[in-house]
Write a protein that holds these residues in place. Structure first.
Motif, PDB file in Angstrom:
ATOM      1  N   LEU A 140       0.829  -1.208   0.000  1.00 48.75           N
ATOM      2  CA  LEU A 140       0.000   0.000   0.000  1.00 48.75           C
ATOM      3  C   LEU A 140       0.863   1.258   0.000  1.00 48.75           C
ATOM      4  O   LEU A 140       0.587   2.211  -0.724  1.00 48.75           O
ATOM      5  CB  LEU A 140      -0.920   0.027   1.220  1.00 48.75           C
ATOM      6  N   ALA A 141       1.903   1.268   0.806  1.00 51.00           N
ATOM      7  CA  ALA A 141       2.789   2.432   0.876  1.00 51.00           C
ATOM      8  C   ALA A 141       3.497   2.662  -0.459  1.00 51.00           C
ATOM      9  O   ALA A 141       3.774   3.801  -0.832  1.00 51.00           O
ATOM     10  CB  ALA A 141       3.808   2.261   1.998  1.00 51.00           C
ATOM     11  N   CYS A 142       3.773   1.582  -1.183  1.00 50.97           N
ATOM     12  CA  CYS A 142       4.535   1.669  -2.441  1.00 50.97           C
ATOM     13  C   CYS A 142       3.660   1.779  -3.686  1.00 50.97           C
ATOM     14  O   CYS A 142       4.182   1.873  -4.797  1.00 50.97           O
ATOM     15  CB  CYS A 142       5.446   0.448  -2.575  1.00 50.97           C
ATOM     16  N   ARG A 143       2.348   1.779  -3.501  1.00 55.11           N
ATOM     17  CA  ARG A 143       1.432   1.786  -4.652  1.00 55.11           C
ATOM     18  C   ARG A 143       1.687   2.994  -5.545  1.00 55.11           C
ATOM     19  O   ARG A 143       1.830   4.111  -5.067  1.00 55.11           O
ATOM     20  CB  ARG A 143      -0.012   1.770  -4.161  1.00 55.11           C
ATOM     21  N   LYS A 144       1.762   2.726  -6.843  1.00 53.28           N
ATOM     22  CA  LYS A 144       1.981   3.741  -7.885  1.00 53.28           C
ATOM     23  C   LYS A 144       3.293   4.500  -7.700  1.00 53.28           C
ATOM     24  O   LYS A 144       3.389   5.665  -8.062  1.00 53.28           O
ATOM     25  CB  LYS A 144       0.804   4.719  -7.935  1.00 53.28           C
ATOM     26  N   ARG A 145       4.302   3.823  -7.145  1.00 57.95           N
ATOM     27  CA  ARG A 145       5.586   4.472  -6.913  1.00 57.95           C
ATOM     28  C   ARG A 145       6.706   3.856  -7.732  1.00 57.95           C
ATOM     29  O   ARG A 145       7.858   4.237  -7.578  1.00 57.95           O
ATOM     30  CB  ARG A 145       5.960   4.415  -5.424  1.00 57.95           C
ATOM     31  N   GLY A 146       6.432   2.882  -8.554  1.00 62.04           N
ATOM     32  CA  GLY A 146       7.473   2.274  -9.372  1.00 62.04           C
ATOM     33  C   GLY A 146       8.384   1.347  -8.588  1.00 62.04           C
ATOM     34  O   GLY A 146       9.486   1.032  -9.025  1.00 62.04           O
ATOM     35  N   VAL A 147       7.931   0.914  -7.430  1.00 60.47           N
ATOM     36  CA  VAL A 147       8.696  -0.055  -6.630  1.00 60.47           C
ATOM     37  C   VAL A 147       8.259  -1.439  -7.082  1.00 60.47           C
ATOM     38  O   VAL A 147       7.067  -1.751  -7.099  1.00 60.47           O
ATOM     39  CB  VAL A 147       8.428   0.136  -5.117  1.00 60.47           C
ATOM     40  N   SER A 148       9.222  -2.269  -7.472  1.00 59.76           N
ATOM     41  CA  SER A 148       8.887  -3.591  -8.019  1.00 59.76           C
ATOM     42  C   SER A 148       8.436  -4.560  -6.927  1.00 59.76           C
ATOM     43  O   SER A 148       8.749  -4.394  -5.751  1.00 59.76           O
ATOM     44  CB  SER A 148      10.093  -4.174  -8.752  1.00 59.76           C
ATOM     45  N   GLU A 149       7.704  -5.573  -7.364  1.00 62.01           N
ATOM     46  CA  GLU A 149       7.275  -6.629  -6.437  1.00 62.01           C
ATOM     47  C   GLU A 149       8.481  -7.319  -5.809  1.00 62.01           C
ATOM     48  O   GLU A 149       8.436  -7.735  -4.655  1.00 62.01           O
ATOM     49  CB  GLU A 149       6.406  -7.653  -7.163  1.00 62.01           C
ATOM     50  N   GLU A 150       9.566  -7.448  -6.579  1.00 63.24           N
ATOM     51  CA  GLU A 150      10.780  -8.085  -6.059  1.00 63.24           C
ATOM     52  C   GLU A 150      11.390  -7.263  -4.928  1.00 63.24           C
ATOM     53  O   GLU A 150      11.849  -7.818  -3.933  1.00 63.24           O
ATOM     54  CB  GLU A 150      11.816  -8.277  -7.178  1.00 63.24           C
TER      55      GLU A 150
END
Length: 158
Positions: A77-87
């Protein structure tokens, strides 16, 4: 393993391989009843850890089992729409889980887990870090965001 689509318990592993960081096994499965395919992950659990939540208004602290899925959801949730990969998220969550399980304590305060998440997010994405901090530290006014964001910006400059 139960099929998430039809709830049939007769499923078959079609492919198994380790994840990139070798902390889990990714398995592709197929349901023998409806034919649906899905993925599961198998991870090592070193010990049972209980999370101690801070009590409010004089209440006793609540205790609940450590839940990796809950941690993963919060970070996502914190990383949503931030370009942080699932990895990157998976590596962060796996690292936190490893730290919690290898600390040697049967109980860990939720505040400790929150600090570990914030430390990890600080190095990944400053906006995700501020988002998580806003919930974790219970920001109630825009001024809280401004003050925290200014400390993050100052830290980035130095």
């Amino acid at each position: 393993m139960r099929c998430p689509f039809c709830a049939n318990e007769d499923t078959q592993v079609k492919d198994s391989r380790p994840t990139e960081d070798n902390t889990s096994i990714r398995r592709r499965r197929q349901c023998n009843s409806c034919g649906a395919r899905f993925t599961t992950f198998e991870r090592v659990q070193l010990r049972e850890v209980t999370v101690v939540k801070a009590g409010e208004n004089g209440e006793d602290a609540r205790r609940e089992p450590f839940d990796r899925t809950k941690l993963e959801h919060s970070v996502t949730l914190a990383c949503r729409k931030r370009g942080v990969s699932e990895e990157q998220i998976d590596r962060l969550v796996s690292g936190i889980q490893r730290q919690v399980e290898t600390a040697g304590d049967a109980e860990v305060p939720s505040a400790r887990i929150g600090e570990l998440v914030m430390d990890g997010l600080r190095g990944i994405d400053s906006v995700a870090y501020i988002r998580f901090a806003s919930v974790y530290r219970d920001f109630s006014e825009a001024r809280d965001f401004e003050e925290f964001a200014s400390t993050v910006a100052e830290a980035a400059k130095s």
